[in-house]
Design a protein around this motif. Sequence first.
Motif, short mmCIF file in Angstrom:
data_model
loop_
_atom_site.label_atom_id
_atom_site.label_comp_id
_atom_site.label_asym_id
_atom_site.label_seq_id
_atom_site.Cartn_x
_atom_site.Cartn_y
_atom_site.Cartn_z
N THR A 32 0.84 -1.20 0.00
CA THR A 32 0.00 0.00 0.00
C THR A 32 0.88 1.26 0.00
OG1 THR A 32 -0.29 -0.51 2.35
CG2 THR A 32 -2.18 -0.87 0.92
N ARG A 37 2.88 6.02 -2.89
CA ARG A 37 4.02 6.78 -3.46
C ARG A 37 3.86 6.94 -4.97
NH1 ARG A 37 6.46 4.43 0.98
NH2 ARG A 37 6.74 2.45 -0.07
N LYS A 58 1.87 9.49 9.73
CA LYS A 58 0.56 9.04 10.22
C LYS A 58 -0.06 8.07 9.23
CE LYS A 58 -0.75 13.23 12.68
NZ LYS A 58 -1.52 14.46 12.55
N GLY A 86 2.52 -4.10 4.26
CA GLY A 86 2.10 -2.79 4.78
C GLY A 86 0.59 -2.68 4.90
N ARG A 89 -2.95 -2.54 8.44
CA ARG A 89 -2.24 -1.81 9.49
C ARG A 89 -3.15 -1.43 10.64
NH1 ARG A 89 2.10 0.30 5.91
NH2 ARG A 89 3.68 1.37 7.12
N GLN A 93 -8.87 -2.58 9.03
CA GLN A 93 -8.37 -3.01 7.71
C GLN A 93 -8.33 -4.53 7.62
OE1 GLN A 93 -4.61 -1.11 6.70
NE2 GLN A 93 -5.43 0.94 7.04
P1 AMP Z 1 5.31 1.93 3.97
O1 AMP Z 1 5.81 2.05 2.57
O2 AMP Z 1 4.59 0.63 4.21
O3 AMP Z 1 6.37 2.21 5.00
O4 AMP Z 1 4.20 3.06 4.17
C1 AMP Z 1 4.53 4.43 4.09
C2 AMP Z 1 3.38 5.27 4.59
O5 AMP Z 1 2.22 5.06 3.76
C3 AMP Z 1 2.90 4.97 6.00
O6 AMP Z 1 3.68 5.63 6.98
C4 AMP Z 1 1.47 5.51 5.96
O7 AMP Z 1 1.43 6.92 6.02
C5 AMP Z 1 1.03 5.10 4.54
N1 AMP Z 1 0.43 3.75 4.53
C6 AMP Z 1 0.93 2.64 3.90
N2 AMP Z 1 0.13 1.58 4.09
C7 AMP Z 1 -0.90 2.01 4.87
C8 AMP Z 1 -2.04 1.38 5.45
N3 AMP Z 1 -2.27 0.07 5.27
N4 AMP Z 1 -2.88 2.15 6.18
C9 AMP Z 1 -2.66 3.46 6.37
N5 AMP Z 1 -1.59 4.12 5.88
C10 AMP Z 1 -0.71 3.41 5.14
#
Ligand code: AMP
Length: 189
Positions: A32, A37, A58, A86, A89, A93
């Motif tokens: 996710t 990104r 957040k 990811g 979380r 979810q």
């Molecule tokens: P990651 O690439 O998994 O480290 O995610 C980077 C950021 O994306 C996180 O710090 C959140 O802000 C957002 N994000 C990624 N996956 C989720 C999710 N399942 N729920 C909420 N926010 C997410």
Amino acid sequence: MRNIVLFGPPGAGKGTQSEFLVNHYGLVHLSTGDVFRFNIKNGTELGKLAQSYMDQGKLVPDEVTISMLKEEVEKSAEAKGFIFDGFPRTTSQAEALDSFLNERGDCIEAMVALEVPENELTTRLLARAATSGRADDADPEVIQNRIDIYNAETAPVAEFYKRAGKYKAINGLGTIKDITERLVSAIDV
Ligand code: AMP
């Protein structure tokens, strides 16, 4: 379908290990964070919304994240299964993922959780910032926020899969290869 949740705090090595697992099992990698990104890079409305949360470390709100996840799963109609990285979380979810998969006659086979001590996470994320170009990896305050949110909101998701008898803890310290082997043996039991 073979659906695996790869779980663990920020910096635990989920992205790195996903690459190996995806090749090994022939599954689709669904991160996710990567999807957010991609949307930020392309200036979409979803990207603009997600960025305000991500910059502060957040979580993006559940309803936005869940509907995005469902769309991504539906895009890969031919998939043999997914490595969810990811996601989930939050417990909401996890519940949404369960009902979504159940409606499709599918389920999560296992949650494999990479365990890494907190001080090691910060070291890894700061080191990764040099190559990832991720603003959320470069700022110690944002890193701490991500870890705190993980402990408060994400760690409890493990209970959801423990209750279902699907939770497997993996030592996330060692070489990349050692950790991949541990993951594969946990998934293959
Ligand atoms: P990651 O690439 O998994 O480290 O995610 C980077 C950021 O994306 C996180 O710090 C959140 O802000 C957002 N994000 C990624 N996956 C989720 C999710 N399942 N729920 C909420 N926010 C997410």
